[in-house]
Design an enzyme around this catalytic site. Sequence first.
Site, PDB file in Angstrom:
ATOM      1  N   ARG A  25       3.544  -2.890 -10.920  1.00 39.77           N
ATOM      2  CA  ARG A  25       3.799  -3.902  -9.880  1.00 39.77           C
ATOM      3  C   ARG A  25       3.650  -5.304 -10.469  1.00 39.77           C
ATOM      4  NH1 ARG A  25       0.784  -3.152  -4.366  1.00 39.77           N
ATOM      5  NH2 ARG A  25       2.382  -4.657  -3.748  1.00 39.77           N
ATOM      6  N   CYS A  60      -4.507  -9.429  -5.447  1.00 40.99           N
ATOM      7  CA  CYS A  60      -3.934  -8.089  -5.491  1.00 40.99           C
ATOM      8  C   CYS A  60      -2.701  -8.090  -4.604  1.00 40.99           C
ATOM      9  CB  CYS A  60      -4.967  -7.057  -5.042  1.00 40.99           C
ATOM     10  SG  CYS A  60      -5.634  -7.377  -3.380  1.00 40.99           S
TER      11      CYS A  60
END
Length: 283
Positions: A180, A238
Amino acid sequence: MNAIISASELANDLTGTNPPVLLDIRWQLSVAKAAGEPPFDGHAAYATGHLPGAVYVDLDKELASAPGPRGRHPLPDLARFGAAMRRAGVSRGRPVVVYDGGQGWAAARAWWLLRWTGHPDVRVLDGGLPSWEGSLETDAPAPAEGDFTPEPGALPLLDADGAAALARSGVLFDARAGERYRGEVEPIDRVGGHIPGALSAPTNENVGPDGRFLPAEELAARFKSLGATEGTGVGVYCGSGVSGAHEVLALAVAGIPAGLYVGSWSEWSSDPERPVAVGPDPQ
């Protein structure tokens, strides 16, 4: 004070003169599921068995506000958060231990919020519910009302501009999975990639196969190898401020203070004017 507690230490503390309040924060990230598969129900999991005396706290409803421009899990309304903590029996003069189903992310979010809002004594059960060897109960307790009143500011908090600045002046860790960070996949947000200058530091590398944190000295060595040296400002983000809280907790175990960008990638990537970096290079 250590930010984590083992199951054996917790069992001992529960027999003491000032036993901790126990909060059950079982939660799982909601992503697209196969047709007919129900979403994870933390309260239902709690009802099947929880630590004796533990009170269930809903991450989505009580530890975050509704999703929106500030991300998928923005900061909760402090009045609502404070009321939820008092309902659970949280008081300033009594320690708190939080746990989840074992991943540690949800428990860390509760730990961070309580510490950020001024509670002086909060720890996460290392390894979560699977580490507990004692009995469980199914009845929901009715604890006496606590007296905790949130007073934010006890831990550093980053916004989008602060995170961008820290990526240039210090160290900004991206706690998501490496793919990611690199932008190879993005199952949730508008676009893949990372904040320019951020360093990939997946939070799952802070724990062993049993879900428990690596020893403090190993964590310290890991973060220092990534640039978190003495005198350097450190921040974490995050996807939406949940797994990032787990990385802030790991840094705390290592003795390294760090700020949390709660909005994280879900907020950053929602604005097409903000720059996005892809690939393994931080820039």
